[in-house]
Design a protein around this motif. Structure first.
Motif, PDB file in Angstrom:
ATOM      1  N   UNK A   1      12.440   6.640  -0.890  1.00 55.27           N
ATOM      2  CA  UNK A   1      11.871   6.278  -2.204  1.00 55.27           C
ATOM      3  C   UNK A   1      12.494   7.159  -3.284  1.00 55.27           C
ATOM      4  N   UNK A   2      12.616   6.593  -4.469  1.00 55.11           N
ATOM      5  CA  UNK A   2      13.161   7.333  -5.604  1.00 55.11           C
ATOM      6  C   UNK A   2      13.001   6.476  -6.846  1.00 55.11           C
TER       7      UNK A   2
ATOM      8  N   UNK B   1      13.256   1.849 -16.186  1.00 54.71           N
ATOM      9  CA  UNK B   1      12.936   2.709 -15.050  1.00 54.71           C
ATOM     10  C   UNK B   1      12.751   1.842 -13.803  1.00 54.71           C
ATOM     11  N   UNK B   2      13.520   2.146 -12.786  1.00 57.29           N
ATOM     12  CA  UNK B   2      13.471   1.369 -11.546  1.00 57.29           C
ATOM     13  C   UNK B   2      12.937   2.265 -10.430  1.00 57.29           C
ATOM     14  N   UNK B   3      11.789   1.901  -9.900  1.00 67.20           N
ATOM     15  CA  UNK B   3      11.233   2.596  -8.727  1.00 67.20           C
ATOM     16  C   UNK B   3      11.606   1.764  -7.505  1.00 67.20           C
TER      17      UNK B   3
ATOM     18  N   UNK C   1       0.789  -1.235   0.000  1.00 68.24           N
ATOM     19  CA  UNK C   1       0.000   0.000   0.000  1.00 68.24           C
ATOM     20  C   UNK C   1       0.826   1.293   0.000  1.00 68.24           C
ATOM     21  N   UNK C   2       2.157   1.203  -0.109  1.00 69.03           N
ATOM     22  CA  UNK C   2       2.973   2.399   0.145  1.00 69.03           C
ATOM     23  C   UNK C   2       3.658   3.006  -1.070  1.00 69.03           C
ATOM     24  N   UNK C   3       3.323   2.511  -2.269  1.00 68.47           N
ATOM     25  CA  UNK C   3       3.903   3.140  -3.462  1.00 68.47           C
ATOM     26  C   UNK C   3       3.244   4.497  -3.669  1.00 68.47           C
TER      27      UNK C   3
ATOM     28  N   UNK D   1      18.567   7.042  -2.043  1.00 64.75           N
ATOM     29  CA  UNK D   1      17.107   7.159  -1.978  1.00 64.75           C
ATOM     30  C   UNK D   1      16.632   7.593  -0.591  1.00 64.75           C
ATOM     31  N   UNK D   2      17.558   7.621   0.392  1.00 66.47           N
ATOM     32  CA  UNK D   2      17.132   7.808   1.786  1.00 66.47           C
ATOM     33  C   UNK D   2      16.384   9.127   1.978  1.00 66.47           C
TER      34      UNK D   2
END
Ligand SMILES: [Fe+2]
Length: 304
Positions: free
Chosen positions: A183-184, A159-161, A117-119, A132-133
């Motif tokens: 996240x990044x 593309x890498x999420x 649920x956190x994307x 990404x921190x």
């Protein structure tokens, strides 16, 4: 919630069976005129299974009410930062089953697992080797690997999420200050390689202060997830991969992941380095320990 089934003492006679069968048939037939054949199939199957469930447990009216109140609560707590319906699907294993149905293993392609649920869309872009921190606390972790297709060709520009919780077990969206952290997204280079600094994943409980948490409490299940780092990888003409990597040796893998997301192939070694060990990109981490891991990603062709 009552645990007594309705009329358990009374056997269900043929007349009553026939009445119940008739109702199922009538409701199923009410969808006969659905123009879209797929929608017709889904609605009729849903009707059959829902009625079978109600009849199987001999659902009481009080339990029906409890279910309505529960789903209403799931809706009320859901907003653009909290997705209780995804959580519910996850803890029922429905998310993993949908993934299983839709992701037939393809010639060594990387396994998929739950989206969770956190994307969030619009995570910041970082360069290769970036961090990404974004202020999230935790042990720095160097993550590197390749993206290839199932024939072994490197995929440039994939593309890498990536997204993960901080060392306290919270994602940025669980804080109330609108921070963007942990996240990044980034893109593979011309040889299909990628690398970034993340955080060594830690176990965390899924949000359990809402109706899904209450349900887990009622059945004596733990909300804790095995430590993981989320990935979503997209590239032209290839199947989008939604997955995580898990930490080899994490006791939570044995205890059990609350959303059934662990797959053997996704458990990776995260090796911890002593303070002062030179980092791959020369980053100075002072007296901190750090970890590194490798995740080589294989994308299946689109449409298989
Ligand atoms: Fe997660």
């Amino acid at each position: 919630m009552t645990t007594h089934a309705a009329d358990t003492a009374e056997p269900i006679g043929p007349q009553r069976q026939a009445l119940e069968d008739d109702l199922v048939a009538t409701v199923v037939a009410s969808f006969d005129g659905t123009a879209d054949p797929r929608l017709r199939q889904v609605m009729q199957s849903l009707t059959r299974h829902l009625h079978a469930f109600i009849r199987d447990v001999r659902l009481t009216e009080e339990e029906w009410n409890t279910a309505i109140e529960f789903l209403t609560a799931v809706g009320h707590i859901t907003d653009d930062r909290r997705q209780e319906f995804v959580l519910l699907s996850d803890v029922l294993g429905a998310s993993m089953q949908t993934i299983a149905v839709n992701n037939r293993a393809h010639k060594g392609a990387t396994d998929a697992t739950v989206f969770g649920p956190f994307f969030v869309d619009d995570a910041p872009e970082i360069p290769l080797g970036g961090d990404i921190a974004g202020g999230a606390s935790g042990q720095p972790c160097w993550v590197e690997g390749t993206v290839t297709d199932t024939d072994g060709n490197p995929v440039a520009g994939a593309r890498i999420e990536v997204w993960e919780c901080d060392e306290d077990g919270f994602y940025d969206v669980q804080y109330t200050d609108d921070r963007i952290a942990g996240r990044a997204h980034l893109f593979t280079d011309d040889t299909g390689r990628y690398r970034f600094w993340g955080l060594t994943p830690v176990p965390y409980p899924i949000p359990h202060d809402g109706p899904v948490g209450k349900m887990l409490d009622a059945v004596g299940r733990s909300p804790v997830r095995a430590s993981h780092l989320h990935f979503m990888v997209t590239a032209e003409n290839l199947r989008t991969l939604v997955t995580h990597i898990f930490v080899d040796g994490d006791p939570q893998i044995e205890i059990g992941d609350s959303v059934f997301g662990v797959k053997e192939s996704l458990i990776k070694e995260f090796s911890v380095r002593a303070p002062g060990t030179p980092t791959p990109d020369g980053r100075d981490l002072g007296d901190r320990t750090w970890a590194r891991t490798r995740f080589d990603i294989v994308l299946a062709p689109a449409g298989v």
